[in-house]
Write a protein that holds these residues in place. Sequence first.
Motif, PDB file in Angstrom:
ATOM      1  N   ARG A 125     -11.123 -42.926   6.951  1.00  0.00           N
ATOM      2  CA  ARG A 125     -11.636 -41.601   7.015  1.00  0.00           C
ATOM      3  C   ARG A 125     -10.812 -40.742   6.415  1.00  0.00           C
ATOM      4  O   ARG A 125     -11.106 -39.617   5.947  1.00  0.00           O
ATOM      5  CB  ARG A 125     -12.097 -41.277   8.546  1.00  0.00           C
ATOM      6  CG  ARG A 125     -13.207 -42.007   9.014  1.00  0.00           C
ATOM      7  CD  ARG A 125     -13.770 -41.601  10.674  1.00  0.00           C
ATOM      8  NE  ARG A 125     -14.572 -42.383  11.029  1.00  0.00           N
ATOM      9  CZ  ARG A 125     -14.751 -42.871  12.048  1.00  0.00           C
ATOM     10  NH1 ARG A 125     -13.612 -42.309  12.920  1.00  0.00           N
ATOM     11  NH2 ARG A 125     -15.597 -43.524  12.570  1.00  0.00           N
ATOM     12  N   GLY A 126      -9.382 -40.897   6.545  1.00  0.00           N
ATOM     13  CA  GLY A 126      -8.438 -39.942   6.092  1.00  0.00           C
ATOM     14  C   GLY A 126      -8.337 -40.114   4.726  1.00  0.00           C
ATOM     15  O   GLY A 126      -7.172 -39.475   4.256  1.00  0.00           O
ATOM     16  N   GLY A 127      -8.864 -41.095   3.825  1.00  0.00           N
ATOM     17  CA  GLY A 127      -8.561 -41.268   2.657  1.00  0.00           C
ATOM     18  C   GLY A 127      -7.727 -42.211   2.128  1.00  0.00           C
ATOM     19  O   GLY A 127      -7.465 -42.370   0.758  1.00  0.00           O
ATOM     20  N   ILE A 128      -7.214 -43.122   2.883  1.00  0.00           N
ATOM     21  CA  ILE A 128      -6.191 -44.376   2.530  1.00  0.00           C
ATOM     22  C   ILE A 128      -6.853 -45.626   2.756  1.00  0.00           C
ATOM     23  O   ILE A 128      -7.369 -45.660   3.832  1.00  0.00           O
ATOM     24  CB  ILE A 128      -5.097 -44.111   3.034  1.00  0.00           C
ATOM     25  CG1 ILE A 128      -3.874 -44.976   2.297  1.00  0.00           C
ATOM     26  CG2 ILE A 128      -4.831 -44.116   4.431  1.00  0.00           C
ATOM     27  CD1 ILE A 128      -2.386 -44.853   2.612  1.00  0.00           C
ATOM     28  N   ASP A 129      -6.864 -46.419   2.031  1.00  0.00           N
ATOM     29  CA  ASP A 129      -7.290 -47.874   2.244  1.00  0.00           C
ATOM     30  C   ASP A 129      -6.539 -48.918   1.907  1.00  0.00           C
ATOM     31  O   ASP A 129      -5.182 -48.622   1.073  1.00  0.00           O
ATOM     32  CB  ASP A 129      -8.729 -48.141   1.613  1.00  0.00           C
ATOM     33  CG  ASP A 129      -8.726 -47.963   0.313  1.00  0.00           C
ATOM     34  OD1 ASP A 129      -7.674 -48.233  -0.394  1.00  0.00           O
ATOM     35  OD2 ASP A 129      -9.852 -47.728  -0.334  1.00  0.00           O
ATOM     36  N   ARG A 130      -6.478 -50.198   2.192  1.00  0.00           N
ATOM     37  CA  ARG A 130      -5.735 -51.435   2.003  1.00  0.00           C
ATOM     38  C   ARG A 130      -5.520 -51.446   0.622  1.00  0.00           C
ATOM     39  O   ARG A 130      -4.236 -51.638   0.478  1.00  0.00           O
ATOM     40  CB  ARG A 130      -6.561 -52.371   2.166  1.00  0.00           C
ATOM     41  CG  ARG A 130      -5.520 -53.643   2.241  1.00  0.00           C
ATOM     42  CD  ARG A 130      -6.372 -54.923   2.757  1.00  0.00           C
ATOM     43  NE  ARG A 130      -5.612 -56.203   2.852  1.00  0.00           N
ATOM     44  CZ  ARG A 130      -5.505 -56.977   1.907  1.00  0.00           C
ATOM     45  NH1 ARG A 130      -6.503 -56.779   0.656  1.00  0.00           N
ATOM     46  NH2 ARG A 130      -4.755 -58.113   2.015  1.00  0.00           N
ATOM     47  N   GLN A 131      -6.458 -51.004  -0.496  1.00  0.00           N
ATOM     48  CA  GLN A 131      -5.805 -51.016  -1.851  1.00  0.00           C
ATOM     49  C   GLN A 131      -4.793 -49.946  -2.205  1.00  0.00           C
ATOM     50  O   GLN A 131      -3.876 -50.410  -3.080  1.00  0.00           O
ATOM     51  CB  GLN A 131      -7.226 -50.638  -2.678  1.00  0.00           C
ATOM     52  CG  GLN A 131      -6.907 -51.108  -4.302  1.00  0.00           C
ATOM     53  CD  GLN A 131      -6.765 -52.730  -4.402  1.00  0.00           C
ATOM     54  OE1 GLN A 131      -7.212 -53.432  -3.596  1.00  0.00           O
ATOM     55  NE2 GLN A 131      -5.654 -52.902  -4.950  1.00  0.00           N
ATOM     56  N   ASP A 132      -4.856 -49.095  -1.571  1.00  0.00           N
ATOM     57  CA  ASP A 132      -3.479 -47.974  -2.058  1.00  0.00           C
ATOM     58  C   ASP A 132      -2.266 -48.655  -1.395  1.00  0.00           C
ATOM     59  O   ASP A 132      -1.456 -48.726  -2.230  1.00  0.00           O
ATOM     60  CB  ASP A 132      -3.670 -46.866  -0.989  1.00  0.00           C
ATOM     61  CG  ASP A 132      -5.137 -45.707  -1.493  1.00  0.00           C
ATOM     62  OD1 ASP A 132      -4.978 -45.445  -2.524  1.00  0.00           O
ATOM     63  OD2 ASP A 132      -5.804 -45.513  -0.592  1.00  0.00           O
ATOM     64  N   PHE A 133      -2.203 -49.212  -0.458  1.00  0.00           N
ATOM     65  CA  PHE A 133      -0.959 -50.088  -0.052  1.00  0.00           C
ATOM     66  C   PHE A 133      -0.643 -51.197  -0.934  1.00  0.00           C
ATOM     67  O   PHE A 133       0.546 -51.462  -1.256  1.00  0.00           O
ATOM     68  CB  PHE A 133      -1.130 -50.585   1.381  1.00  0.00           C
ATOM     69  CG  PHE A 133      -1.104 -49.859   2.615  1.00  0.00           C
ATOM     70  CD1 PHE A 133       0.075 -48.962   2.969  1.00  0.00           C
ATOM     71  CD2 PHE A 133      -2.368 -49.123   3.066  1.00  0.00           C
ATOM     72  CE1 PHE A 133       0.189 -48.536   3.905  1.00  0.00           C
ATOM     73  CE2 PHE A 133      -2.235 -48.288   4.213  1.00  0.00           C
ATOM     74  CZ  PHE A 133      -0.740 -47.790   4.434  1.00  0.00           C
ATOM     75  N   ASP A 150       2.925 -41.224  -5.975  1.00  0.00           N
ATOM     76  CA  ASP A 150       2.239 -40.646  -6.731  1.00  0.00           C
ATOM     77  C   ASP A 150       2.333 -39.075  -6.302  1.00  0.00           C
ATOM     78  O   ASP A 150       1.786 -38.158  -6.780  1.00  0.00           O
ATOM     79  CB  ASP A 150       0.946 -40.904  -7.211  1.00  0.00           C
ATOM     80  CG  ASP A 150      -0.080 -41.125  -6.032  1.00  0.00           C
ATOM     81  OD1 ASP A 150       0.393 -40.908  -4.877  1.00  0.00           O
ATOM     82  OD2 ASP A 150      -1.062 -41.596  -6.140  1.00  0.00           O
ATOM     83  N   GLY A 151       3.003 -38.886  -4.997  1.00  0.00           N
ATOM     84  CA  GLY A 151       3.055 -37.516  -4.324  1.00  0.00           C
ATOM     85  C   GLY A 151       2.072 -37.437  -3.251  1.00  0.00           C
ATOM     86  O   GLY A 151       2.186 -36.478  -2.597  1.00  0.00           O
ATOM     87  N   ARG A 152       1.100 -38.250  -3.175  1.00  0.00           N
ATOM     88  CA  ARG A 152      -0.261 -38.094  -2.339  1.00  0.00           C
ATOM     89  C   ARG A 152       0.430 -38.414  -0.905  1.00  0.00           C
ATOM     90  O   ARG A 152       1.175 -39.254  -0.424  1.00  0.00           O
ATOM     91  CB  ARG A 152      -1.447 -38.876  -2.257  1.00  0.00           C
ATOM     92  CG  ARG A 152      -2.095 -38.778  -3.735  1.00  0.00           C
ATOM     93  CD  ARG A 152      -3.343 -39.422  -3.968  1.00  0.00           C
ATOM     94  NE  ARG A 152      -2.784 -40.857  -3.982  1.00  0.00           N
ATOM     95  CZ  ARG A 152      -3.566 -42.088  -3.711  1.00  0.00           C
ATOM     96  NH1 ARG A 152      -4.869 -41.827  -3.193  1.00  0.00           N
ATOM     97  NH2 ARG A 152      -3.103 -43.219  -3.896  1.00  0.00           N
ATOM     98  N   VAL A 153       0.037 -37.792   0.179  1.00  0.00           N
ATOM     99  CA  VAL A 153       0.475 -37.830   1.526  1.00  0.00           C
ATOM    100  C   VAL A 153      -0.570 -37.669   2.367  1.00  0.00           C
ATOM    101  O   VAL A 153      -1.588 -37.170   2.296  1.00  0.00           O
ATOM    102  CB  VAL A 153       1.413 -36.461   1.902  1.00  0.00           C
ATOM    103  CG1 VAL A 153       1.825 -36.481   3.322  1.00  0.00           C
ATOM    104  CG2 VAL A 153       2.538 -36.140   1.102  1.00  0.00           C
TER     105      VAL A 153
END
Length: 143
Positions: A82-90, A122-125
């Motif tokens: 829901r916050g915009g981060i998922d497993r693929q980001d990791f 990439d700077g995304r928090v």
Amino acid sequence: MRPKVVSVLAAVFALLLGGAPAFAHHGFAVEFDGSKCTDMTGTLTGIDWQNPHAYFHMDVKDADGKVESWRLETLSVVSMKRGGIDRQDFLDNMGKTITARACPAKSGTLYRAAAETLKLPDGRVFVVGQYVEGRRGGAGAEN
């Protein structure tokens, strides 16, 4: 009359049993020290994408250059999505440098903490945990 009593007892038992996992879940303050939160920068080395909390792993160099392998607890998988981060980001950032705002475990368990925020290369928090310090920010986020 007897079958009705058995049915009622079974229903009560089912309700009590269903509530057991809720009682087992810990509060942040029981396990982590919100007064000792700090920014940590290191290499992302792993992810455990599971409920009730996901965990990510990072290697951080101490002041003497020794590598410490940290395990950081996050929110639930659903909350992170829901916050915009998922497993693929990791997975996409495995082996890269990340920064986390984290609060260490109280138990004396070395290299375990609860993450508040995570900054990717990439700077995304992203918010990945509770804001126990009562503020927004950390990990390079704007206050």
